[in-house]
Enzyme design. Structure first.
Site, PDB file in Angstrom:
ATOM      1  N   MET A  30      66.642  47.544   9.933  1.00  0.00           N
ATOM      2  CA  MET A  30      68.129  47.646  10.314  1.00  0.00           C
ATOM      3  C   MET A  30      68.650  49.012   9.773  1.00  0.00           C
ATOM      4  SD  MET A  30      69.907  44.078  10.565  1.00  0.00           S
ATOM      5  CE  MET A  30      70.225  43.634   8.952  1.00  0.00           C
ATOM      6  N   GLY A  31      67.637  49.808   9.415  1.00  0.00           N
ATOM      7  CA  GLY A  31      68.009  51.213   8.589  1.00  0.00           C
ATOM      8  C   GLY A  31      68.678  50.881   7.295  1.00  0.00           C
ATOM      9  N   HIS A  34      65.002  51.768   2.358  1.00  0.00           N
ATOM     10  CA  HIS A  34      64.710  52.018   0.693  1.00  0.00           C
ATOM     11  C   HIS A  34      63.338  51.786   0.582  1.00  0.00           C
ATOM     12  CE1 HIS A  34      64.543  47.560   0.722  1.00  0.00           C
ATOM     13  NE2 HIS A  34      65.749  47.503   1.333  1.00  0.00           N
ATOM     14  N   GLY A  36      61.693  49.352  -0.375  1.00  0.00           N
ATOM     15  CA  GLY A  36      60.991  48.154   0.358  1.00  0.00           C
ATOM     16  C   GLY A  36      60.377  48.382   1.659  1.00  0.00           C
ATOM     17  N   HIS A  37      61.488  49.060   2.539  1.00  0.00           N
ATOM     18  CA  HIS A  37      61.088  49.359   3.894  1.00  0.00           C
ATOM     19  C   HIS A  37      59.889  50.291   3.821  1.00  0.00           C
ATOM     20  CE1 HIS A  37      65.403  48.409   4.396  1.00  0.00           C
ATOM     21  NE2 HIS A  37      64.813  47.725   5.180  1.00  0.00           N
ATOM     22  N   GLY A 147      58.985  41.826   5.231  1.00  0.00           N
ATOM     23  CA  GLY A 147      59.197  41.752   3.813  1.00  0.00           C
ATOM     24  C   GLY A 147      59.240  40.406   3.408  1.00  0.00           C
ATOM     25  N   ASP A 150      62.739  38.299   2.423  1.00  0.00           N
ATOM     26  CA  ASP A 150      63.307  37.211   3.433  1.00  0.00           C
ATOM     27  C   ASP A 150      62.353  36.339   3.756  1.00  0.00           C
ATOM     28  OD1 ASP A 150      65.971  38.807   3.897  1.00  0.00           O
ATOM     29  OD2 ASP A 150      64.709  40.401   4.466  1.00  0.00           O
ATOM     30  N   SER A 186      69.039  46.642   1.036  1.00  0.00           N
ATOM     31  CA  SER A 186      70.225  47.545   1.362  1.00  0.00           C
ATOM     32  C   SER A 186      71.633  47.319   1.078  1.00  0.00           C
ATOM     33  CB  SER A 186      70.200  47.921   3.027  1.00  0.00           C
ATOM     34  OG  SER A 186      68.783  48.137   3.545  1.00  0.00           O
TER      35      SER A 186
HETATM   36  O1  PAF Z   1      64.950  41.847   8.285  1.00  0.00           O
HETATM   37  C1  PAF Z   1      65.594  42.742   8.613  1.00  0.00           C
HETATM   38  O2  PAF Z   1      65.941  43.974   8.328  1.00  0.00           O
HETATM   39  C2  PAF Z   1      66.206  42.109  10.188  1.00  0.00           C
HETATM   40  O3  PAF Z   1      66.604  40.792  10.212  1.00  0.00           O
HETATM   41  C3  PAF Z   1      65.354  42.601  10.998  1.00  0.00           C
HETATM   42  C4  PAF Z   1      64.148  41.819  11.202  1.00  0.00           C
HETATM   43  C5  PAF Z   1      64.899  44.144  11.194  1.00  0.00           C
HETATM   44  C6  PAF Z   1      65.924  42.119  12.623  1.00  0.00           C
HETATM   45  O4  PAF Z   1      67.198  42.956  12.982  1.00  0.00           O
END
Ligand code: PAF
Length: 280
Positions: A30-31, A34, A36-37, A147, A150, A186
């Site tokens: 979702m932008g 950081h 983690g992404h 990740g 979640d 985020s």
């Molecule tokens: O984990 C997230 O950032 C969101 O829930 C995802 C998987 C990108 C869906 O919008």
């Protein structure tokens, strides 16, 4: 790196790569990217020929409008980070492009989606499944990276993949933390300095609970974690569930399973932080 805003262009570009027999990896985000992404992107880069990262702040998964309004938006920095990590395609659609019509689909994914976040954030997982199923249908990835911060989201997406018959591998990736143990998120930029200082107590307490659990029951361990964290005036535990790592249903004894995880949500001021720890 190609920045693509249109679904048709995404499908055409990925379609060509698929025809050429290339392995396609998708990292949905979702932008407000950081470290983690970045770890998800780097893993996808290692394991796939073509890496697609979606950057889309999905309104349908926000049950709290204020959370959506205040969610950080950093599109330019996100694109720069993705370019620097060797991503092939950054898919950055508008809301209208993703949802040309309202998505009225309702997912029934059973008990994994009904506990914890499912109970406290009504509609949240339905929105996650709406957007992730759209992305899976558009990209048809061989692998999709998520990740483990979640933890429940991964279980819910696995259930959706099974129900809708997507042919892909879900790749869970370890939670990335700040030096003081706070899970990267985020939403961390919204913590006030005072709250940011105490927030690492979440993971510290979860880690200490591993030792506590050695000579205490599940219920005693649960209560100890909640009491310890609620003793900080800046924090309030919303739920802490010691549960089976696959079904996510609460366990009542340590010998009930070989796969036990503790999942927690804590309000740190007005920021909702989630984290988890593996007991077995
Ligand atoms: O984990 C997230 O950032 C969101 O829930 C995802 C998987 C990108 C869906 O919008």
């Amino acid at each position: 790196m190609k920045i693509i805003n249109k679904v048709a262009e995404l499908k055409a570009t990925v379609g060509e790569a698929r025809k050429a027999g290339r392995i396609i990896g998708l990292v949905p985000t979702m932008g407000a990217l950081h470290a983690g992404h970045q770890s998800l992107v780097d893993r996808a880069r290692k394991e796939c020929d073509v890496v697609v990262v979606s950057v889309f702040l999905n309104p349908t998964q926000f049950n709290n409008k204020e959370d959506l309004r205040t969610y950080p938006r950093t599109a330019e920095a996100d694109a720069a980070l993705l370019e620097s990590r060797g991503v092939d395609i950054a898919f950055m659609p508008t809301v209208e492009e993703m949802y040309p019509e309202p998505d009225t689909r309702v997912f029934h994914l059973g008990p994994v989606a009904e506990v914890m976040e499912g109970a406290y954030r009504p509609g949240h997982f339905n929105g996650v499944c709406q957007v992730v199923s759209k992305l899976f249908a558009m990209v048809e990835p061989d692998r999709a990276y998520f990740g483990e911060k979640d933890f429940q989201q991964i279980a819910v997406i696995r259930a959706m993949v099974k129900q809708l018959g997507f042919n892909l591998e879900i790749v869970p990736c370890p939670c990335i933390r700040e030096d003081d143990g706070l899970a990267k998120s985020s939403r961390n930029v919204r913590l006030t300095p005072v709250v940011r200082k105490v927030a690492p107590a979440i993971y510290r307490t979860l880690k200490e609970s591993l030792r506590f659990a050695e000579d205490h029951t599940v219920q005693q361990t649960h209560d100890w974690v909640v009491t310890t964290l609620n003793a900080y005036p800046e924090m309030e535990v919303e739920y802490f569930s010691i549960c089976h790592g696959i079904t996510l249903q609460p366990v009542s004894a340590w010998d009930e399973s070989d796969d036990i995880v503790g999942c927690i949500t804590v309000y740190c001021g007005d920021v909702r932080e989630i984290d988890n720890i593996r007991y077995k």
